[in-house]
Motif scaffolding. Structure first.
Motif, short mmCIF file in Angstrom:
data_model
loop_
_atom_site.label_atom_id
_atom_site.label_comp_id
_atom_site.label_asym_id
_atom_site.label_seq_id
_atom_site.Cartn_x
_atom_site.Cartn_y
_atom_site.Cartn_z
N GLN A 236 -28.19 27.66 1.87
CA GLN A 236 -28.51 26.38 1.37
C GLN A 236 -30.17 26.09 0.56
O GLN A 236 -30.60 25.53 0.68
CB GLN A 236 -29.21 25.79 3.07
N THR A 237 -29.16 26.38 -1.06
CA THR A 237 -30.51 26.93 -1.78
C THR A 237 -30.04 25.78 -2.38
O THR A 237 -29.08 25.59 -2.95
CB THR A 237 -30.59 28.41 -2.40
N LYS A 238 -30.07 24.20 -2.52
CA LYS A 238 -30.29 23.49 -3.62
C LYS A 238 -30.31 23.56 -5.39
O LYS A 238 -29.34 23.05 -5.85
CB LYS A 238 -30.87 22.24 -3.21
N GLY A 239 -31.49 24.68 -5.85
CA GLY A 239 -30.71 24.74 -6.67
C GLY A 239 -29.58 25.97 -7.16
O GLY A 239 -29.32 25.17 -8.46
N ALA A 240 -29.71 26.22 -6.80
CA ALA A 240 -28.36 27.62 -6.56
C ALA A 240 -27.05 27.20 -6.44
O ALA A 240 -26.26 26.83 -7.29
CB ALA A 240 -28.82 28.71 -5.00
N TRP A 241 -27.24 25.62 -5.67
CA TRP A 241 -26.01 24.73 -5.85
C TRP A 241 -25.67 23.90 -6.43
O TRP A 241 -24.41 23.80 -7.24
CB TRP A 241 -26.41 23.94 -4.40
N LEU A 242 -26.52 23.47 -7.47
CA LEU A 242 -26.40 22.68 -8.99
C LEU A 242 -26.53 24.05 -10.21
O LEU A 242 -25.79 23.40 -10.62
CB LEU A 242 -28.17 22.53 -9.12
#
Length: 788
Positions: A236-242
């Protein structure tokens, strides 16, 4: 450029290498990949920081790797380097050199030693890989990285299932056997101890796994790819998703341009439009599911970081200066977002911005040079490998390059909004990925270039006379140092671990066995490698250099022990066992004098206890036979903190409290003048802390308390109103309203003979919390009514 050359000795069978050279190089080939596997997959829960073992592996393992490599270079003599080598090594050397210069300039260098060591090893790994790792060695390295990824994602799968299909830790047992189970609720963090760090690893290892599958068609890689994506979702790491969305776009563009340019059946514009859907989708998902407070936290931190940059934009502040410098620039909104005041922000939430802050435009330019240089070589190499294929399958190295280039870019992109590269688990790839890209593009390691076309050379004769005596003396010295260090580490680790019977539960017992296995394997391999290199090689200097390299290995083993003792000291502090806590804190100070937190905690222990009986207690830090009281001990601890980080956490506020306690102590003895002097000191420290944290209400309350004790009621009123009106937050219609704040102000107005103002403030407190007992009691006594 970009040839397939095996990094083995078979091709050079006609060349007699200097004695010890093959053994040293094979040790380096083995130890570096193993070290990266251990850093990726190790955690140890008896330390204060569960990731401390990764730091220790980098420090101890890194210096032992350097010892092997330096021994190898000495054994190779003139073949160690050629002037042409520095075309490829220069960016690494330049960046490291500037980092060292920046460290020398630091006004508070102590806290930055850790980062200096890390960057030294990161860049050294880059140099080692470029010089020593040919195609076959890189192939083995890649396989080890994939094994590390498998271990991480399998434990990530365990956490994913555990957090979704088993009861919470407080309710019952689950699938994850370890004590940190559910530390981030449903977010998974695997062996990395933090979802953001795990996410960064998943982003960078995914393209390597994908390209290895494309290269080998191995079905064993398909579960790894699937689990990587599942774990990426689970973090649930948004930076990693980006980072994943953008790196997928980069991967698609590179693959289409280099691998499909002769077969792509749609237009370039249409292809780019389709590929752009992934980063755009990632941005949309992050925007929709993201936490606004996370965005605000990052933006506020970036703005403060930019203000720091403006102080020295050209040369920078020096390596890892953020933690020491940032408190003076932190925006008040950070305290509202975190809801805490006793925390510290260690990094800028943007690696590239922090690189500029640390190193200025000059150093940041070297950082960009390294990245651009590597990408240029890598893309040119990939272009050469895929040119004129005419429908043929690209060579395997082209797939390797595609994976590693995308991995590097994915990591760099993710760290525009993250700090993962500032931590060992991700930072280790800063030197490794660029170096692997260079050697894949070139097709060979530097050592292979040095020996190509060389005529067969005779093995050097066995040295005789005094030189033999010197050589054996150096060997014996190294052997003694290796044996002594091995014995020390094993016996001291036995003390830290304790017997197996003390480890209750499956997770603790399992970690006990794993920890012992890893320690013995690592220590045994390094010891054997050092001795094998020294006793097969014929260089006094090589043996001596390897012996010297054991000194930092031993020193940083002390840092690991210090972290365990720090954890134990905190445990005893929570139980109120002050003597035991202080005894362990003293051990921490002795082993790691640059660890700030234990000094701060030690000062707080003495501050809370404040035994004013003078006595000499070495286990409490007393030295030279001089008896001290707790006030002197607390101030000594706080001054140690101030000498390393002058605005550390709530240190100034804690000193202010200590001064107030000294006022009470001296006043009880009738020493009024001295007591008032301590109140002046307390006000000065509270004022310092107010500049750092204008949100903390108790800072205002205690200043007001001092003014009230001096009957300076207008000054006390000013403090209470400054707190309520949030006078330093500079936000319109923003107030720090709390029942306690209004009740304190009401009490002051009552003392000043202003009962109407007192009643209004009691009513304001009850409006916020109708059950707030102090306001309710005073309002009723003043007005005869129970509610406004």
């Amino acid at each position: 450029m970009a040839k397939n050359t095996p990094a083995t000795y078979e091709e050079y069978s006609d060349i007699k290498f200097a004695p010890g050279v093959p053994q040293a190089r094979k040790a380096v080939w083995t130890w570096l990949p193993l070290l990266y596997l251990l850093i990726s997959d190790s955690f140890y829960l008896r330390t204060y920081d569960s990731a401390q073992v990764k730091i220790t592996l980098l420090q101890m393992g890194g210096f032992s790797l350097l010892g092997m490599w330096l021994g190898l270079l000495i054994l190779e003599g003139r073949k160690a380097f050629r002037s042409s080598d520095f075309v490829f090594l220069a960016p690494f050397f330049a960046y490291l050199a500037y980092m060292l210069v920046g460290f020398v300039r630091l006004p508070y260098p102590g806290p930055s030693i850790d980062d200096l060591v890390r960057y030294t090893i990161y860049m050294s790994v880059g140099l080692i890989v470029i010089r020593e790792f040919g195609q076959a060695a890189i192939e083995r390295l890649t396989k080890v990285l994939l094994i590390a990824a498998y271990v991480a994602v399998l434990y990530g799968l365990v956490q994913f299932i555990d957090t979704r299909f088993f009861p919470p830790k407080e309710v019952g047992p689950g699938l994850d056997p370890f004590v940190w189970r559910g530390a981030f609720t449903k977010r998974i963090f695997s062996t990395y101890g933090n979802p953001n760090f795990f996410g960064n690893f998943l982003v960078l290892i995914l393209p390597i796994a994908v390209t290895q599958f494309m290269k080998t068609r191995s079905v064993y890689l398909l579960p790894l790819i699937f689990l990587d994506l599942l774990c990426l979702y689970g973090t649930q790491t948004k930076g990693a998703w980006l980072g994943f969305g953008i790196s997928f776009f980069i991967f698609a563009v590179f693959y289409a341009y280099f691998f499909l340019r002769e077969r792509l059946k749609i237009g370039k514009t249409a292809f780019l439009a389709i590929a752009s859907l992934f980063p755009l989708t990632a941005v949309g998902v992050v925007y929709h599911f993201g936490n606004p407070s996370s965005y605000n936290f990052r933006i506020a931190t970036w703005l403060s970081t930019w203000e720091i940059i403006e102080t020295k934009p050209l040369i920078g502040l020096g390596v890892d200066a953020f933690m020491v410098t940032y408190p003076a620039y932190r925006r008040p909104v950070i305290f509202h977002i975190e809801g805490k005041h006793n925390t510290e922000t260690d990094h800028a939430e943007n690696e590239h911005l922090e690189q500029w802050m640390d190193n200025g435009l000059l150093g940041f330019g070297l950082y960009l040079w390294l990245i651009i240089f590597v990408l240029t070589i890598g893309l040119r190499g990939m272009g050469t490998l895929t040119a004129n294929l005419k429908g043929a399958r690209p060579p395997p190295t082209a797939y390797d390059l595609l994976g590693y280039i995308t991995a590097l870019l994915g990591m760099l992109i993710h760290n525009f909004v993250d700090v993962s590269m500032r931590f060992v688990s991700s930072g280790v790839f800063l030197g490794l990925l660029p170096a692997v890209i260079i050697n894949l593009a070139r097709g060979q390691a530097l050592w292979e270039v040095h020996y190509k076309g060389e005529p067969a050379q005779e093995e050097p004769p066995v040295p005789a006379g005094p030189r033999t005596w010197l050589l054996w003396s150096a060997r014996v010295l190294l052997a003694a140092a290796v044996a002594a260090l091995f014995y020390i580490i094993v016996t001291q680790f036995s003390e830290l671990q304790g017997p197996l019977r003390n480890h209750q539960g499956g997770g603790e017992a399992l970690q006990w066995f794993i920890a012992w296995t890893v320690l013995l394997v690592c220590a045994g391999f390094v010891a054997w490698s050092y001795l094998k290199i020294a006793f097969t090689g014929r260089s006094v200097l090589a043996a001596l250099v390897m012996a010297v390299s054991l000194a930092p290995v031993w020193y940083f083993w002390g840092w690991f022990r210090a972290d365990v003792y720090h954890n134990m000291a905190i445990f005893f502090s929570k139980q109120g066992r002050w003597d035991d806590a202080l005894s362990y804190y003293q051990r921490v100070h002795a082993l790691n004098p640059y660890f700030i937190m234990p000094y701060y905690f030690t000062g707080n222990v003495f501050n809370d206890r404040l035994n004013m009986t003078k006595q000499y207690r070495p286990e409490w830090g007393d030295k030279g036979g001089e008896p001290r009281d707790d006030y002197e001990r607390a101030m000594d601890s706080y001054e140690h903190v101030r000498a390393m980080a002058p605005n550390y956490v709530q240190m100034h506020h804690q000193v202010g409290l200590l001064y107030m306690k000294m006022h009470d102590h001296l006043r009880a003895q009738g020493r009024e003048k001295e007591a008032q002097d301590f109140l002046d000191r307390a006000l000065a420290r509270f004022a310092l802390y107010e500049n750092l944290d204008p949100v903390f209400p108790f800072n205002y309350y205690r200043k007001a308390q001092i003014y009230m004790s001096r009957r300076q009621y207008e000054a006390a009123e000013r403090e209470y109103l400054n707190n309520i009106n949030a006078w330093k937050c500079h936000v319109e219609d923003h107030k720090h309203e709390a029942p306690e704040a209004y009740t304190n102000l009401g009490n002051l107005y009552y003392m000043m003979g202003r009962p109407r103002d007192a009643a209004e403030n009691y009513a304001a407190a009850l409006k916020l919390d109708p059950s707030f007992e102090p306001a309710l009691r005073n309002y009723q006594a003043l007005t005869g009514r129970r509610s406004p």
